[in-house]
Design a protein around this motif. Structure first.
Motif, mmCIF file in Angstrom:
data_model
loop_
_atom_site.group_PDB
_atom_site.id
_atom_site.type_symbol
_atom_site.label_atom_id
_atom_site.label_comp_id
_atom_site.label_asym_id
_atom_site.label_seq_id
_atom_site.Cartn_x
_atom_site.Cartn_y
_atom_site.Cartn_z
ATOM 1 N N CYS A 1 7.455 -12.748 -6.982
ATOM 2 C CA CYS A 1 6.241 -12.466 -6.216
ATOM 3 C C CYS A 1 6.028 -10.966 -6.071
ATOM 4 C CB CYS A 1 6.327 -13.127 -4.850
ATOM 5 S SG CYS A 1 4.911 -12.792 -3.762
ATOM 6 N N SER A 2 7.043 -10.250 -5.629
ATOM 7 C CA SER A 2 6.908 -8.805 -5.432
ATOM 8 C C SER A 2 6.744 -8.083 -6.761
ATOM 9 C CB SER A 2 8.121 -8.257 -4.677
ATOM 10 O OG SER A 2 9.324 -8.549 -5.364
ATOM 11 N N THR B 1 3.113 -19.144 0.444
ATOM 12 C CA THR B 1 2.860 -18.984 -0.989
ATOM 13 C C THR B 1 2.721 -17.506 -1.313
ATOM 14 O OG1 THR B 1 0.493 -19.228 -0.637
ATOM 15 C CG2 THR B 1 1.740 -21.228 -1.132
ATOM 16 N N CYS B 2 2.503 -17.210 -2.604
ATOM 17 C CA CYS B 2 2.415 -15.819 -3.066
ATOM 18 C C CYS B 2 1.051 -15.563 -3.690
ATOM 19 C CB CYS B 2 3.519 -15.532 -4.088
ATOM 20 S SG CYS B 2 3.492 -13.841 -4.734
ATOM 21 N N ARG C 1 3.086 -8.456 -7.856
ATOM 22 C CA ARG C 1 2.211 -7.684 -6.967
ATOM 23 C C ARG C 1 2.302 -6.189 -7.240
ATOM 24 N NH1 ARG C 1 2.809 -10.418 -0.974
ATOM 25 N NH2 ARG C 1 1.511 -12.251 -1.381
ATOM 26 N N ASN D 1 0.864 -12.803 3.121
ATOM 27 C CA ASN D 1 1.738 -13.967 2.989
ATOM 28 C C ASN D 1 1.474 -15.014 4.067
ATOM 29 O OD1 ASN D 1 3.038 -12.733 0.828
ATOM 30 N ND2 ASN D 1 4.530 -11.723 2.147
ATOM 31 N N CYS E 1 6.694 -16.621 -1.118
ATOM 32 C CA CYS E 1 6.366 -15.197 -1.009
ATOM 33 C C CYS E 1 7.597 -14.301 -0.968
ATOM 34 C CB CYS E 1 5.509 -14.957 0.233
ATOM 35 S SG CYS E 1 6.341 -15.413 1.781
ATOM 36 N N ASN E 2 8.764 -14.873 -0.664
ATOM 37 C CA ASN E 2 9.965 -14.047 -0.570
ATOM 38 C C ASN E 2 10.766 -14.004 -1.866
ATOM 39 O OD1 ASN E 2 10.860 -16.647 -0.552
ATOM 40 N ND2 ASN E 2 11.915 -16.557 1.433
#
Length: 430
Positions: free
Chosen positions: A103-104, A132-133, A107, A122, A98-99
């Motif tokens: 991922c970002s 995970t993402c 999203r 998250n 997620c980091n």
């Protein structure tokens, strides 16, 4: 000494030249065109079309979606260092933490947003691993939102000459999402994923090595008995029985338009003409091309005018009771999979002055042996875009998304050429 220096320079240049050639050999694609069969499915809530995908050692079928921003499919997300083996006949994919930047990015720019979507978080953890993402995607059959876990994948499409075409994003970018098996309940039998061919950087065209990504051609089959075709690259496409006819010679072209809130493909329509009577459309009317919507949808104001005109030009054909979702139906007889009716063509007059003809095979849907309907659907007064061209209208039409020249090519019905999407003789250019 001077001769020695000259010889040394020659050897160095030769070595550099050899190294450059070696590097080039790594990056030049093995072929500049590829072709894969399209399967039609009629065992879901609507007709859908798929490609066979190889993921790892597993053969899968993915729905073709030219609007979706991201591939997703049934699989198990796995921590790369996990000692557990992937279950037999299952596909396991490496998750995206997620980091990570990917991922970002997805999203913020590529995740599906709808009031039906639950907020992502998250908190999903794997044993011994990071979070995970989860991202949002849309189920193309139900339209509902669901979470998938972002992952790395290696996808291959088996081409007609036996080659496998790699689709993997290198450099640490995610390219797929893992979904639970429950997400596939609404899918056709043996179909376990969605493969996108949109403008998104995470969709298939952006993941292919040049020049394959430049041109995408589709020919959707009208039958489940024989496949249609999906093609990449600029190569001759030959029809049978006309083995000397390149389909490209039959195409007309109109500009491809972009939409600020969609990764799909749009064209401009100036008017709709039925038996020499023009139905003018509002300025800048656009139509989205869809491989998911089963029938062409029209905004209410356009739909009413088209149906009224069609009623006038078919007044001698006996009427039948409407069959949802259609409002205009006729008494008819079936001739195989096609209607025994013959009705006037519907001509779409496009930007650039070209005409796309929708003939009887693509305008009249045989519902029962005795009933056939005009295969257009009223989608409401506030629909945006005003028109969506559905798959029934695309069947046995050869269409090309030329991303180099930003044009859309179309053939109108191949049936008028005594052939169909299931009758191609494929020649790949190496």
């Amino acid at each position: 000494m001077f001769l020695f220096i000259q010889l040394f320079i020659v050897l160095v240049l030769a070595f550099i030249s050899y190294e450059q050639q070696a590097v080039v050999a790594v990056w030049v694609p093995a072929y500049s065109s590829a072709v894969a069969p399209i399967t039609k499915h009629t065992d879901a809530a609507k007709d859908l079309y798929s490609l066979e995908i190889t993921a790892g050692d597993v053969q899968l079928h993915f729905l073709i979606d030219i609007d979706a921003p991201l591939a997703w499919h049934q699989c198990i997300v796995k921590w790369p260092l996990s000692p557990a083996k992937c279950p037999k006949n299952e596909y396991c994919a490496t998750y995206i933490p997620c980091n990570e930047l990917g991922c970002s990015d997805i999203r913020m720019s590529y995740s599906y947003e709808s009031p039906s979507c639950m907020p992502v978080n998250n908190k999903t953890l794997l044993p011994g691993a990071e979070c995970t993402c989860p991202v949002n995607v849309a189920n193309p059959v139900t339209g509902k939102c669901l979470h998938v876990a972002l992952s790395y994948d290696e996808f291959y499409i088996k081409t007609s000459n036996g080659r496998n075409m790699l689709s993997e994003i290198y450099g640490g970018y995610p390219n797929s999402g893992c979904a639970p098996s429950s997400a596939m309940i609404s899918f056709p039998k043996n179909v376990t994923g969605v493969i996108p061919f949109s403008r998104s950087k995470y969709a298939y065209p952006s993941q292919l090595v040049d020049p394959l990504k430049n041109i995408l051609a589709l020919c959707l089959p009208s039958t489940t008995a024989a496949p249609g075709v999906l093609l990449f690259g600029d190569t001759p496409y030959y029809l049978l029985p006309h083995s000397d006819v390149d389909v490209r010679s039959l195409l007309s072209y109109t500009p491809l338009l972009e939409h600020p809130s969609s990764f799909g493909y749009f064209i401009g329509i100036n008017s709709i003409v039925i038996k020499e009577r023009s139905i003018d459309l509002p300025m800048n009317t656009t139509a989205r091309i869809s491989t998911i919507d089963p029938y062409t949808t029209l905004r209410t104001d356009i739909y009413n005018r088209v149906v009224q005109r069609f009623i006038k030009v078919t007044k001698r054909i006996p009427r039948a009771e409407p069959v949802i979702p259609f409002s205009l139906c006729f008494k008819s007889f079936s001739n195989g999979t096609h209607s025994g009716l013959r009705v006037p063509d519907i001509d779409l007059h496009l930007q650039g002055g070209k005409k796309w003809t929708i003939s009887t095979a693509n305008s009249i849907k045989q519902i029962t042996k005795d009933v056939a309907c005009l295969a257009l659907v009223d989608v409401g007064a506030k629909s945006e875009p005003a028109i969506v061209i559905g798959t029934f209208q695309l069947e046995d039409n050869f269409i090309v998304f030329d991303l180099v020249n930003s044009t859309f090519g179309f053939s109108s019905s191949l049936l008028h050429k005594q052939t169909s999407c299931s009758n191609f003789n494929f020649t790949l250019t190496n």
